[in-house]
Design an enzyme around this catalytic site. Structure first.
Site, PDB file in Angstrom:
ATOM      1  N   GLY A  44       0.800  -1.216   0.000  1.00  0.00           N
ATOM      2  CA  GLY A  44       0.000   0.000   0.000  1.00  0.00           C
ATOM      3  C   GLY A  44       0.833   1.265   0.000  1.00  0.00           C
ATOM      4  N   GLY A  48      -2.043   7.456   1.181  1.00  0.00           N
ATOM      5  CA  GLY A  48      -2.085   7.659   2.625  1.00  0.00           C
ATOM      6  C   GLY A  48      -0.763   7.510   3.325  1.00  0.00           C
ATOM      7  N   GLY A  50       1.088   4.866   3.673  1.00  0.00           N
ATOM      8  CA  GLY A  50       2.078   4.095   2.932  1.00  0.00           C
ATOM      9  C   GLY A  50       2.916   4.987   2.044  1.00  0.00           C
ATOM     10  CB  SER A 172      -6.969  -0.468  13.820  1.00  0.00           C
ATOM     11  OG  SER A 172      -7.962   0.463  14.217  1.00  0.00           O
ATOM     12  CE1 TYR A 198      -9.911  -1.576   9.111  1.00  0.00           C
ATOM     13  CE2 TYR A 198     -10.695  -0.851  11.261  1.00  0.00           C
ATOM     14  CZ  TYR A 198      -9.768  -0.783  10.236  1.00  0.00           C
ATOM     15  OH  TYR A 198      -8.691   0.060  10.344  1.00  0.00           O
TER      16      TYR A 198
END
Length: 311
Positions: A44, A48, A50, A172, A198
């Site tokens: 990624g 963002g 990454g 997260s 998620y």
């Protein structure tokens, strides 16, 4: 309201907003180590955090392998970064985390060129996506956020071991909201609640790092919560909610650069607690489910079973 009262109120409001913004920005990385000649793989790397991490490492002397799905976007991003950082060494490898065949091919392409890998950053992910399945039939978020990264890590593990490498998993704070002791990979459309999956995928990422650290003395494996960051990860929330919350997000959410600080700390710091879950550049409290060895062992074994034909 007289003019003096109005001015004082605006000053107080401004001061409060500044303090909230400073608090929301979170921890800052102050560590720095020589990365010259090292090989760093990141998923990624086109958007963002990454992309920010690739930019921050561009002048480090490391070879950066940015893995993502959209080849065209990846080349544009690399050209953009190279226009500023003239001497950087960034290459792109195609990676579709929703297809384990693609993950296998990506890993093998990397290993054909590099026999030692110093750092693997498992950053890419999706959030609150509609019900869907990966090519192998797994729930999208568990497949993309977790299983794809599990396979990539296993494929690159020997190369990481050769130089006592690091595995950095993006988890997260949502991982702490998952309280079930089962972490399945397959979802039914009826009763599907996207945010639950998620949360499960991000808890799985934290458990994976913890178990890697336990099973392997030759690498350092950690997970992290970057903070609530204003990136495209929020694209699947209702548009009206995004517009409504936009002014608030500018104050209370981190920028991608602020969100990247914990990852940069784990890249650069000479003192990292193996297996730990980090937030704001320091070890943080994790989901207590991670202390349940039966849950962690089952997740690991299920992950091996799901990916073994691609190893």
């Amino acid at each position: 309201m007289d003019i003096i009262t109005l001015i004082c109120s605006l000053i107080i409001l401004g001061a409060v907003l500044v303090l909230v913004r400073l608090y929301a920005a979170g921890g800052i990385n102050h560590a720095k180590r020589d990365l010259s000649g090292k090989v760093i793989v990141i998923t990624g790397g086109t958007h963002g955090m990454g992309k920010v991490i690739v930019e921050q490492l561009a002048d480090s002397g490391a070879t950066i392998i940015s893995c993502s799905r959209n080849n065209e976007v990846a080349q544009k991003v690399i050209e953009e970064i190279k226009s500023v950082h003239k001497s950087c060494n960034i290459i792109h490898e195609h990676l579709d985390l929703s297809d384990l065949d693609s993950v296998k091919e990506c890993a093998e392409n990397i290993l054909n060129k590099y026999h030692e890998i110093d750092i693997l950053i498992n950053n890419a992910g999706v959030m609150r996506v509609p019900y869907g399945k990966t090519k192998q039939g797994y729930e999208t978020q568990m497949g993309v956020n977790y299983l794809g990264h599990f396979l990539l890590t296993q494929k690159l593990l020997n190369a990481l071991e050769k130089c006592n490498g690091r595995v950095i998993n993006y988890s997260s704070v949502a991982s702490k909201l998952y309280h079930r002791k089962e972490l399945p990979f397959v979802a039914e459309e009826k009763g599907f609640f996207s945010m639950r999956w998620y949360c499960a995928s991000k808890l799985s990422m934290a458990i994976m790092a913890q178990e890697l650290a336990k099973k392997n003395d030759n690498i350092i494996a950690v997970s992290l919560h970057p903070g609530c960051v204003n990136t495209s990860l929020w694209q699947f929330f209702p548009v009206w909610l995004q517009y409504l919350c936009w002014p608030i997000l500018q104050v209370v959410f981190k920028t991608p650069l602020e969100g990247a600080q914990t990852c940069l700390h784990l890249i650069h710091s000479e003192s990292v607690t193996n297996g730990a879950y980090y937030a704001d550049c320091k070890p943080a409290e994790h989901n207590k489910i991670m202390d349940d060895s039966e849950v962690c062992t089952k997740l690991w074994n299920d992950s091996v079973d799901a990916t073994k034909q691609f190893l």
